[in-house]
Motif scaffolding. Sequence first.
Motif, PDB file in Angstrom:
ATOM      1  N   GLU A  80       0.828  -1.211   0.000  1.00 43.58           N
ATOM      2  CA  GLU A  80       0.000   0.000   0.000  1.00 43.58           C
ATOM      3  C   GLU A  80       0.860   1.257   0.000  1.00 43.58           C
ATOM      4  OE1 GLU A  80      -2.540  -3.190   1.967  1.00 43.58           O
ATOM      5  OE2 GLU A  80      -0.444  -2.551   2.051  1.00 43.58           O
ATOM      6  N   ILE A  81       1.975   1.207   0.695  1.00 42.66           N
ATOM      7  CA  ILE A  81       2.829   2.391   0.793  1.00 42.66           C
ATOM      8  C   ILE A  81       3.621   2.615  -0.490  1.00 42.66           C
ATOM      9  CG2 ILE A  81       4.796   3.417   2.011  1.00 42.66           C
ATOM     10  CD1 ILE A  81       3.726   2.132   4.561  1.00 42.66           C
ATOM     11  N   VAL A  82       4.256   1.569  -1.024  1.00 43.59           N
ATOM     12  CA  VAL A  82       5.111   1.767  -2.197  1.00 43.59           C
ATOM     13  C   VAL A  82       4.294   2.076  -3.447  1.00 43.59           C
ATOM     14  CG1 VAL A  82       6.897   0.286  -1.222  1.00 43.59           C
ATOM     15  CG2 VAL A  82       5.280  -0.679  -2.858  1.00 43.59           C
ATOM     16  N   PHE A  83       2.983   1.761  -3.422  1.00 40.41           N
ATOM     17  CA  PHE A  83       2.122   2.135  -4.543  1.00 40.41           C
ATOM     18  C   PHE A  83       1.231   3.326  -4.203  1.00 40.41           C
ATOM     19  CE2 PHE A  83       2.830  -2.397  -5.828  1.00 40.41           C
ATOM     20  CZ  PHE A  83       3.462  -2.118  -7.045  1.00 40.41           C
ATOM     21  N   ASN A  84       1.431   3.919  -3.010  1.00 37.45           N
ATOM     22  CA  ASN A  84       0.711   5.121  -2.599  1.00 37.45           C
ATOM     23  C   ASN A  84      -0.805   4.928  -2.687  1.00 37.45           C
ATOM     24  OD1 ASN A  84       0.761   7.748  -1.560  1.00 37.45           O
ATOM     25  ND2 ASN A  84       0.549   8.672  -3.585  1.00 37.45           N
ATOM     26  N   GLN A  85      -1.278   3.829  -2.123  1.00 38.35           N
ATOM     27  CA  GLN A  85      -2.704   3.523  -2.158  1.00 38.35           C
ATOM     28  C   GLN A  85      -3.283   3.521  -0.751  1.00 38.35           C
ATOM     29  OE1 GLN A  85      -4.303   3.349  -5.125  1.00 38.35           O
ATOM     30  NE2 GLN A  85      -2.278   3.807  -5.989  1.00 38.35           N
TER      31      GLN A  85
ATOM     32  N   GLY B 262       8.303  -8.975  -6.569  1.00 40.52           N
ATOM     33  CA  GLY B 262       9.551  -9.328  -5.908  1.00 40.52           C
ATOM     34  C   GLY B 262      10.307  -8.064  -5.534  1.00 40.52           C
ATOM     35  N   HIS B 263      11.488  -8.229  -4.976  1.00 37.42           N
ATOM     36  CA  HIS B 263      12.253  -7.037  -4.609  1.00 37.42           C
ATOM     37  C   HIS B 263      13.738  -7.363  -4.532  1.00 37.42           C
ATOM     38  CE1 HIS B 263      13.116  -8.236  -0.372  1.00 37.42           C
ATOM     39  NE2 HIS B 263      12.001  -8.928  -0.525  1.00 37.42           N
ATOM     40  N   THR B 264      14.548  -6.349  -4.698  1.00 35.09           N
ATOM     41  CA  THR B 264      15.988  -6.518  -4.565  1.00 35.09           C
ATOM     42  C   THR B 264      16.327  -6.910  -3.134  1.00 35.09           C
ATOM     43  OG1 THR B 264      16.292  -4.157  -4.084  1.00 35.09           O
ATOM     44  CG2 THR B 264      16.473  -4.836  -6.388  1.00 35.09           C
ATOM     45  N   GLN B 265      17.464  -7.576  -2.967  1.00 37.23           N
ATOM     46  CA  GLN B 265      17.937  -8.010  -1.649  1.00 37.23           C
ATOM     47  C   GLN B 265      16.943  -8.943  -0.947  1.00 37.23           C
ATOM     48  OE1 GLN B 265      19.667  -4.930   0.870  1.00 37.23           O
ATOM     49  NE2 GLN B 265      19.913  -3.563  -0.886  1.00 37.23           N
ATOM     50  N   CYS B 266      16.284  -9.789  -1.716  1.00 39.35           N
ATOM     51  CA  CYS B 266      15.288 -10.694  -1.129  1.00 39.35           C
ATOM     52  C   CYS B 266      15.972 -11.797  -0.322  1.00 39.35           C
ATOM     53  CB  CYS B 266      14.433 -11.323  -2.231  1.00 39.35           C
ATOM     54  SG  CYS B 266      13.190 -12.466  -1.605  1.00 39.35           S
TER      55      CYS B 266
ATOM     56  N   SER C 121      12.672  -1.913  -6.049  1.00 37.46           N
ATOM     57  CA  SER C 121      14.055  -1.642  -5.684  1.00 37.46           C
ATOM     58  C   SER C 121      14.110  -1.081  -4.268  1.00 37.46           C
ATOM     59  CB  SER C 121      14.689  -0.641  -6.654  1.00 37.46           C
ATOM     60  OG  SER C 121      15.951  -0.227  -6.179  1.00 37.46           O
ATOM     61  N   VAL C 122      14.698  -1.844  -3.363  1.00 40.67           N
ATOM     62  CA  VAL C 122      14.877  -1.371  -1.996  1.00 40.67           C
ATOM     63  C   VAL C 122      15.756  -0.123  -1.983  1.00 40.67           C
ATOM     64  CG1 VAL C 122      15.882  -1.974   0.255  1.00 40.67           C
ATOM     65  CG2 VAL C 122      14.517  -3.656  -0.991  1.00 40.67           C
TER      66      VAL C 122
ATOM     67  N   THR D  21      16.017   2.322  -4.405  1.00 41.38           N
ATOM     68  CA  THR D  21      15.461   3.552  -4.975  1.00 41.38           C
ATOM     69  C   THR D  21      13.978   3.768  -4.678  1.00 41.38           C
ATOM     70  OG1 THR D  21      14.780   2.551  -7.083  1.00 41.38           O
ATOM     71  CG2 THR D  21      17.082   3.317  -6.893  1.00 41.38           C
ATOM     72  N   GLY D  22      13.271   2.730  -4.317  1.00 44.52           N
ATOM     73  CA  GLY D  22      11.828   2.824  -4.099  1.00 44.52           C
ATOM     74  C   GLY D  22      11.001   2.638  -5.353  1.00 44.52           C
ATOM     75  N   ALA D  23      11.658   2.477  -6.496  1.00 46.77           N
ATOM     76  CA  ALA D  23      10.941   2.351  -7.767  1.00 46.77           C
ATOM     77  C   ALA D  23      10.559   0.903  -8.044  1.00 46.77           C
ATOM     78  CB  ALA D  23      11.794   2.888  -8.914  1.00 46.77           C
ATOM     79  N   VAL D  24       9.415   0.729  -8.691  1.00 43.42           N
ATOM     80  CA  VAL D  24       8.949  -0.597  -9.114  1.00 43.42           C
ATOM     81  C   VAL D  24       9.109  -0.703 -10.627  1.00 43.42           C
ATOM     82  CG1 VAL D  24       6.965  -2.149  -9.312  1.00 43.42           C
ATOM     83  CG2 VAL D  24       7.310  -0.810  -7.223  1.00 43.42           C
ATOM     84  N   ASP D  25       9.755  -1.782 -11.052  1.00 41.27           N
ATOM     85  CA  ASP D  25       9.950  -2.065 -12.472  1.00 41.27           C
ATOM     86  C   ASP D  25       9.009  -3.188 -12.871  1.00 41.27           C
ATOM     87  OD1 ASP D  25      10.844  -2.429 -15.060  1.00 41.27           O
ATOM     88  OD2 ASP D  25      12.651  -3.539 -14.470  1.00 41.27           O
ATOM     89  N   PHE D  26       8.031  -2.881 -13.703  1.00 47.21           N
ATOM     90  CA  PHE D  26       7.132  -3.919 -14.224  1.00 47.21           C
ATOM     91  C   PHE D  26       7.791  -4.526 -15.462  1.00 47.21           C
ATOM     92  CE2 PHE D  26       4.395  -1.210 -11.753  1.00 47.21           C
ATOM     93  CZ  PHE D  26       3.505  -2.081 -11.169  1.00 47.21           C
ATOM     94  N   PHE D  27       8.402  -5.685 -15.284  1.00 50.57           N
ATOM     95  CA  PHE D  27       9.211  -6.247 -16.374  1.00 50.57           C
ATOM     96  C   PHE D  27       8.555  -7.459 -17.029  1.00 50.57           C
ATOM     97  CE2 PHE D  27      10.560  -8.341 -12.469  1.00 50.57           C
ATOM     98  CZ  PHE D  27      10.586  -9.690 -12.833  1.00 50.57           C
ATOM     99  N   SER D  28       7.403  -7.874 -16.533  1.00 51.69           N
ATOM    100  CA  SER D  28       6.741  -9.042 -17.104  1.00 51.69           C
ATOM    101  C   SER D  28       5.276  -8.727 -17.270  1.00 51.69           C
ATOM    102  CB  SER D  28       6.918 -10.260 -16.191  1.00 51.69           C
ATOM    103  OG  SER D  28       6.208 -11.381 -16.689  1.00 51.69           O
ATOM    104  N   GLU D  29       4.977  -7.926 -18.296  1.00 50.72           N
ATOM    105  CA  GLU D  29       3.589  -7.513 -18.544  1.00 50.72           C
ATOM    106  C   GLU D  29       2.949  -8.353 -19.636  1.00 50.72           C
ATOM    107  OE1 GLU D  29       2.850  -3.302 -18.824  1.00 50.72           O
ATOM    108  OE2 GLU D  29       4.720  -2.833 -17.773  1.00 50.72           O
TER     109      GLU D  29
END
Length: 204
Positions: A58-63, A102-106, A193-194, A196-204
């Motif tokens: 909810e936080i990283v997508f500002n919802q 998923g996220h970096t540094q998992c 990305s832990v 930068t906070g950005a989400v990369d949608f790489f599998s659409e």
Amino acid sequence: MLSADDALARLKQGNQDFVNHIADSDTLAGLGASAELIQQQQPFAVILGCSDSRVPAEIVFNQGLGDLFVIRVAGNIVAPSLTGSIEYAAEMFGTRLVVVLGHTQCGAVKATVDQLQQPTELQSPNLRSIVDQVRPAVDALLDTELRHDHSALAAAAVRANVEKSVDQLRHSSAVLENLIETDGLKIVGAEYSVETGAVDFFSE
């Protein structure tokens, strides 16, 4: 209910706002327990994410409250109970977007890489069950040059694990398969990305 494409656009904008520190009065702090939410929920997206404390969807997508149907499990793995939860949201609420995040540094992925490169018997059976779910995504990478670079291997494994989970959801549930074919359901993969906070949608 939002279409999958509109829901995806809303998530992308929300994450951009999060990265840019743009607050929204309709998100978590401003919404509260409204009368409408007490009566019903209509989440516009399902998020299958990791339990990592640094990646609250909810936080990283500002919802706000009621916007997202969030399922969190270490390594964003797919298991029958989790698939059932996604089926429930898709059928009960008409939610047409599922994101495997998923996220970096998992830690779950790192534990799997470590276990495959330096096996140990110290893991509990419960932790090992998570590693066993992640393992197929990592196994193939061990046959490449990435096996010589632990950091690069772990980074690639995070994305491979997301792609595996996306594929499982698309093809292991008759309910979800039918909704994909007939009713506009989309299941996509993304990486937070832990750093930068950005989400990369790489599998659409």
